[in-house]
Write an enzyme that holds these catalytic residues in place. Structure first.
Site, PDB file in Angstrom:
ATOM      1  N   ASP A  82       3.172   0.230 -12.677  1.00  0.00           N
ATOM      2  CA  ASP A  82       3.803  -1.085 -12.761  1.00  0.00           C
ATOM      3  C   ASP A  82       2.884  -2.021 -13.549  1.00  0.00           C
ATOM      4  O   ASP A  82       1.674  -2.073 -13.290  1.00  0.00           O
ATOM      5  CB  ASP A  82       4.024  -1.605 -11.330  1.00  0.00           C
ATOM      6  CG  ASP A  82       4.832  -2.896 -11.287  1.00  0.00           C
ATOM      7  OD1 ASP A  82       5.658  -3.111 -12.193  1.00  0.00           O
ATOM      8  OD2 ASP A  82       4.645  -3.673 -10.325  1.00  0.00           O
ATOM      9  N   GLY A 208      10.021  -9.322  -9.463  1.00  0.00           N
ATOM     10  CA  GLY A 208       9.900 -10.523  -8.615  1.00  0.00           C
ATOM     11  C   GLY A 208      11.069 -10.683  -7.665  1.00  0.00           C
ATOM     12  O   GLY A 208      11.556 -11.791  -7.442  1.00  0.00           O
ATOM     13  N   THR A 232       5.821  -8.091  -3.011  1.00  0.00           N
ATOM     14  CA  THR A 232       5.255  -9.049  -2.043  1.00  0.00           C
ATOM     15  C   THR A 232       5.750  -8.809  -0.620  1.00  0.00           C
ATOM     16  O   THR A 232       4.969  -8.829   0.331  1.00  0.00           O
ATOM     17  CB  THR A 232       5.604 -10.488  -2.486  1.00  0.00           C
ATOM     18  OG1 THR A 232       5.112 -10.667  -3.815  1.00  0.00           O
ATOM     19  CG2 THR A 232       4.961 -11.514  -1.578  1.00  0.00           C
TER      20      THR A 232
HETATM   21 ZN   LIG Z   1       6.618  -7.348 -12.043  1.00  0.00          ZN
END
Ligand SMILES: [Zn+2]
Length: 284
Positions: A82, A208, A232
């Site tokens: 990534d 995101g 996250t």
């Molecule tokens: Zn990313």
């Protein structure tokens, strides 16, 4: 199963109007959690690591972990780099055995981004390894560095030029998402996503996604997103599990006890997002 590359999985997803979840892992327990979730829901899955994570525990550790997880699974598992931030890192990942590579030249000029992505494609395609690139800037904190406030979206015409020039297999686009934790609910430019989809046929990638409402993610998938990145929220889930155990039993000294709880939280989270992506039951 052995590790597989992402190309065919993403093309199948595009055809079937679903998406493959791509989940960022930070340790062995998170690898196990993602693999178990995919196995239980009979879903293909992408497990990925950023340069920051690789700095923490090396490509080789993650390769060994994910390869082992894939072997214990009956579903296709991809090991993806990534946000590969240099040609050199992309080549290291390729040599170690990563089966899918992202090269992120989005912070460079269009010209430099094209040249960099093209070089990585030329190195990866002979061994059948697929390449994701990024055009436009996804906002927020990305890995270990700040991208600042500016968030220029992907231009559909540029996307067409970029994909034709580079021959990448998938493209991450900027339509208003950001990495990290959102302070409010972000407004995504869905019309732009549809315009990009009209211009190019390669599978599109949403970065995101932690914190984006599930309904919005589903809308993005219906408009052409085939790979959805979650990072996250996996960190939050893992930490939540550990906090809970240590709060309840502060005398705990066995890492197996609290890591198992973190792992379970991540597994539940990943299962819920596989359902949002509608890839459950899609493993061949
Ligand atoms: Zn990313």
């Amino acid at each position: 199963m052995s590790l597989v590359t992402s190309k065919q999985l993403l093309l199948d997803a595009q055809k079937g109007a679903y998406a493959i979840g791509a989940f960022n892992v930070e340790n062995m327990e998170m690898v196990q959690a993602v693999a178990e979730a995919a196995e239980e829901l009979h879903s293909p899955v992408i497990i990925q690591t950023t340069p920051g994570t690789i700095k923490y525990a090396y490509l080789e550790y993650f390769y060994a972990n994910v390869k082992t997880a894939a072997k214990k699974c009956s579903v296709p598992v991809v090991l993806h780099l990534d946000h590969g931030n240099s040609f050199a890192l992309a080549m290291r990942a390729l040599r170690v055995g990563y089966t899918s590579i992202m090269i992120d030249g989005s912070h460079e000029s269009m010209e430099t981004n094209i040249a960099l992505s093209k070089a990585v494609v030329a190195a990866c395609h002979p061994s059948g390894i697929s390449v994701e690139a990024e055009l436009g800037k996804v906002g927020g904190k990305e890995d270990d560095w700040e991208r600042g406030e500016e968030n220029p979206y992907t231009d559909p015409q540029d996307a067409k030029v970029f994909v034709e020039a580079t021959n990448v297999d998938s493209l991450a686009i900027a339509i208003g998402t950001a990495h990290g934790i959102y302070s409010g609910i972000p407004k995504l430019d869905l019309e732009r996503l549809s315009q990009i989809r009209k211009m190019i046929t390669v599978p599109l990638v949403l970065h995101g996604t932690s914190g984006i409402p599930d309904e919005t993610v589903k809308e993005c998938i219906s408009r052409g997103i085939c790979k959805v990145n979650y990072a996250t929220d996996l960190r939050i889930a893992f930490s939540k599990g550990i906090h809970e155990i240590l709060h309840k039993y502060p005398e705990t000294i066995d890492p197996k006890k609290y890591n198992a709880q973190g792992r379970e939280e991540v597994k539940q989270y990943v299962m819920s997002k596989i359902k949002v992506c509608k890839s459950d039951g899609k493993a061949k």
